[in-house]
Design a protein around this motif. Structure first.
Motif, mmCIF file in Angstrom:
data_model
loop_
_atom_site.group_PDB
_atom_site.id
_atom_site.type_symbol
_atom_site.label_atom_id
_atom_site.label_comp_id
_atom_site.label_asym_id
_atom_site.label_seq_id
_atom_site.Cartn_x
_atom_site.Cartn_y
_atom_site.Cartn_z
ATOM 1 N N PHE A 247 0.821 -1.206 0.000
ATOM 2 C CA PHE A 247 0.000 0.000 0.000
ATOM 3 C C PHE A 247 0.864 1.269 0.000
ATOM 4 C CE2 PHE A 247 -3.512 -2.774 1.283
ATOM 5 C CZ PHE A 247 -4.575 -2.188 0.612
ATOM 6 N N ALA A 248 2.036 1.209 0.628
ATOM 7 C CA ALA A 248 2.910 2.386 0.689
ATOM 8 C C ALA A 248 3.675 2.601 -0.606
ATOM 9 C CB ALA A 248 3.891 2.252 1.844
ATOM 10 N N ALA A 249 3.779 1.576 -1.463
ATOM 11 C CA ALA A 249 4.572 1.706 -2.689
ATOM 12 C C ALA A 249 3.994 2.766 -3.624
ATOM 13 C CB ALA A 249 4.632 0.348 -3.400
ATOM 14 N N TYR A 250 2.679 2.885 -3.680
ATOM 15 C CA TYR A 250 2.034 3.849 -4.587
ATOM 16 C C TYR A 250 2.359 5.297 -4.195
ATOM 17 C CZ TYR A 250 -1.807 5.737 -7.470
ATOM 18 O OH TYR A 250 -2.556 6.419 -8.384
ATOM 19 N N PRO A 251 2.103 5.724 -2.967
ATOM 20 C CA PRO A 251 2.469 7.105 -2.613
ATOM 21 C C PRO A 251 3.971 7.341 -2.614
ATOM 22 C CG PRO A 251 1.683 5.926 -0.677
ATOM 23 C CD PRO A 251 1.389 5.062 -1.853
ATOM 24 N N LEU A 252 4.783 6.296 -2.360
ATOM 25 C CA LEU A 252 6.225 6.481 -2.422
ATOM 26 C C LEU A 252 6.656 6.825 -3.850
ATOM 27 C CD1 LEU A 252 8.987 6.341 -1.057
ATOM 28 C CD2 LEU A 252 9.042 3.888 -1.589
ATOM 29 N N GLY A 253 6.097 6.142 -4.822
ATOM 30 C CA GLY A 253 6.387 6.478 -6.215
ATOM 31 C C GLY A 253 5.948 7.889 -6.561
ATOM 32 N N MET A 254 4.784 8.289 -6.055
ATOM 33 C CA MET A 254 4.315 9.653 -6.283
ATOM 34 C C MET A 254 5.268 10.679 -5.689
ATOM 35 S SD MET A 254 0.209 9.316 -5.576
ATOM 36 C CE MET A 254 -0.056 11.066 -5.802
ATOM 37 N N ALA A 255 5.787 10.390 -4.498
ATOM 38 C CA ALA A 255 6.696 11.328 -3.844
ATOM 39 C C ALA A 255 7.987 11.498 -4.630
ATOM 40 C CB ALA A 255 6.999 10.840 -2.424
ATOM 41 N N ILE A 256 8.528 10.401 -5.145
ATOM 42 C CA ILE A 256 9.767 10.485 -5.916
ATOM 43 C C ILE A 256 9.554 11.295 -7.188
ATOM 44 C CG2 ILE A 256 11.447 9.123 -7.218
ATOM 45 C CD1 ILE A 256 11.073 6.906 -5.143
ATOM 46 N N MET A 257 8.462 11.059 -7.881
ATOM 47 C CA MET A 257 8.187 11.823 -9.095
ATOM 48 C C MET A 257 7.936 13.289 -8.777
ATOM 49 S SD MET A 257 7.975 11.944 -12.339
ATOM 50 C CE MET A 257 8.008 10.205 -12.807
ATOM 51 N N GLY A 258 7.257 13.560 -7.670
ATOM 52 C CA GLY A 258 7.027 14.952 -7.291
ATOM 53 C C GLY A 258 8.306 15.702 -7.010
#
Length: 591
Positions: free
Chosen positions: A113-124
């Protein structure tokens, strides 16, 4: 002032006026540097991104077509954000049961579940320059396509595992799930980060309320995702491992938005001569404080995802989901009003004042602190009993307050952009990406932090720790609001002197360029018509106009001023037709 114009299609009589206006604008900080205390103390000076007079009339000057175009941009942007955040939460009603059936442990389930927002954070954090390099419209469309592909693939993982004979191999399944979900968050975030960059660029006059609308829409997506996912799963799944159709429908929603993106989202690029903006170029004490507040809020809110059911252990899973909806509804109700409040500050003397934004964020964190103190309930020292507060009614009040408190960070975005120039697209995009990444990082860390604290101290200890963290940071924001170096828009006297010197140097260069353009030697041998001389005398009566200077023989002077005079007289001699061959190429280059 005497000016000589060549009256043909190549000349531009207004060019010198334009350059003078440009020089005047550059000299503006020198003529009246803003060093008053009211501007120094957290305000916005001449280098700030906010123009008080321009923004007051920005919308009134727009045509109906322009307003309609902006409304369509906002609608498509909100649609993208809604779908992206809905995909982040829609599988929460059924995926945990599947993980339990195939032997995926609770800890690794949290990592998935944390992998999705972690990817968003890196792209941001790092993707804003990529988005501007390939274009915002292209980035948003590509991000949606990646989201559709990875979401569909996630739904077919059980079928793929059965096809290769590993339907019960938990290790293969869990690593496949986490990889796809991370890629969905990372590559798919080209879309949500892209629309945030577009809105930041196109809605500078209403940045507070528009970014609040984006934050509210993301909250609505998170709120609606679980019930929609549960309904779709119940309608189309025939067995526990058959959830492919639910994922296909969400992927189709992404594909439906792609044509609207190509139709209404503008293609913004970073210009080739614009300097790239690394993170260090926009990071300041004020920006760091605001971003940390946003990330902390996301962590505190996310800590309840794996732990709230333990507090409400006497209620069903459906009722626990209803409690989450209480906070989502309260967040939605106050999110936009907070955005309007940040915009209202821009119409008063406190325009661009970082103090008010930080105090609003502090108020939000203080309410979050209160909500967790009631929800825990908080564990007090000296044996003070709070067990009587552990009621369902108190939990309802606490969850409603949680929504109010988390909405307070909608005031963070206007504070972040105080030091960004109005035309610096690269820095604007960098701040937009960091704003999106901050909450995603907190959102990714929240379940892990909440679960770890629950295992170590129980629900009451976890809630107490979150309450203390929110209250302590709220106090820090209050202190920073009354410390000038910790507020956005601050300029020390030394910085302002340096800015004034840089502006003066730039203005002198512009003026020298203008003079050089006026005395530029051109080849007149191909001009058939004689060139006329136009005398423009400024601010003098006709009878007092200066006579035309008589031409004098020129000699080579050693100084730069002498060379300029020689070039001017030579040009005027050529213009009057006395000698068309006076100026050769060497002399032209020297001039």
């Amino acid at each position: 002032m005497l000016r000589t114009y060549q009256e043909n299609s190549d000349s531009d009589p207004d060019s010198f006026d334009d350059r003078c206006h440009e020089a005047t604008a550059l000299l503006e900080p020198v003529r009246r540097p803003q060093i008053q205390d009211s501007v120094e103390f957290g305000g916005s000076d001449s280098s700030s991104s906010y123009d008080e007079n321009a923004d007051d009339d920005a919308e009134s000057r727009m045509t109906t077509a322009q307003k309609t175009a902006r409304e369509k941009i906002l609608f498509v942007s909100l649609s993208v954000v809604f779908v992206r955040y809905g995909i982040a939460t829609f599988m929460s009603p059924f995926f945990p049961n599947y993980c339990e059936d195939v032997g995926i442990g609770g800890t690794f389930e949290g990592f998935i579940f944390a992998a999705y927002p972690l990817g968003m954070a890196i792209m941001g954090l790092y993707g804003s320059q990529i988005i501007l390099a390939i274009g915002t419209r292209t980035s948003v469309a590509v991000g949606l396509l990646f989201t559709a592909v990875t979401t569909s693939a996630f739904g077919f993982v059980p079928d793929f595992a059965r096809w290769i004979g590993k339907e019960n191999d938990s290790e293969t399944l869990q690593w496949t799930f986490i990889s796809l979900y991370f890629l969905s968050g990372l590559l798919g975030s080209l879309s949500d980060t892209g629309v945030i960059i577009v809105c930041g660029e196109k809605f500078k006059d209403k940045s507070g309320v528009v970014m609040s609308a984006i934050g509210t829409c993301s909250g609505v997506g998170c709120m609606v995702g679980p019930p929609l996912g549960g309904v779709l799963y119940s309608a189309f799944s025939t067995e526990a491992q058959d959830f492919r159709y639910t994922f296909i429908i969400w992927a189709a929603a992404c594909l439906l938005i792609v044509p609207l993106v190509f139709r209404y989202i503008p293609q913004e690029h970073i210009s080739a001569d614009e300097e790239k903006a690394p993170i260090s170029s926009v990071l300041s004490p004020s920006v760091g404080l605001s971003l940390t507040a946003i990330a902390l809020s996301g962590t505190i809110v996310g800590s309840l995802d794996p732990t709230l059911s333990y507090r409400l252990d006497d209620l069903s899973s459906a009722m626990v989901g209803l409690f989450f909806m209480f906070s989502s509804i309260s967040y939605t109700l106050v999110g936009l009003p907070i955005g309007w409040a940040t915009e209202a500050l821009k119409t008063r003397e406190s325009v661009g004042d970082s103090r008010y934004y930080k105090l609003m964020q502090a108020a939000g964190l203080a309410v979050l602190s209160l909500s967790f103190a009631l929800l825990g309930p908080i564990e007090l020292p000296f044996g003070i009993k709070t067990g009587s507060m552990k009621t369902t009614t108190m939990a309802v009040i606490a969850m409603i307050l949680k929504g109010f408190g988390s909405a307070g960070n909608n005031a963070g975005y206007p504070d972040l952009v105080l030091d960004i120039g109005p035309d610096n697209k690269s820095k604007q995009a960098r701040i937009d990406g960091m704003w999106n990444a901050a909450y995603a990082m907190g959102w990714a860390a929240g379940p892990a932090v909440g679960g770890g604290l629950y295992d170590a101290t129980g629900f009451g200890g976890m809630a107490t720790a979150m309450s203390v963290a929110a209250g302590g940071y709220a106090l820090l924001l209050v202190v920073s609001a009354f410390s000038r170096p910790l507020c956005g828009g601050f300029r020390s006297r030394k910085e302002k002197v340096q800015l004034s010197r840089e502006a003066a140097a730039a203005a002198v260069l512009v003026v020298l360029r203008s003079i050089s353009d006026e005395i530029e030697v051109r080849d007149y041998t191909e001009i058939d018509d004689p060139v006329k001389t136009v005398d423009v005398i400024d601010d003098l009566p006709e009878d007092e106009a200066e006579p035309e200077p008589e031409e004098q023989p020129t000699t080579k002077e050693t100084t730069d001023e002498g060379k300029a005079k020689e070039c001017r007289v030579t040009v005027e001699g050529s213009v009057n037709g006395e000698d068309d061959d006076i100026v050769d190429e060497d002399e032209e280059q020297e001039c």
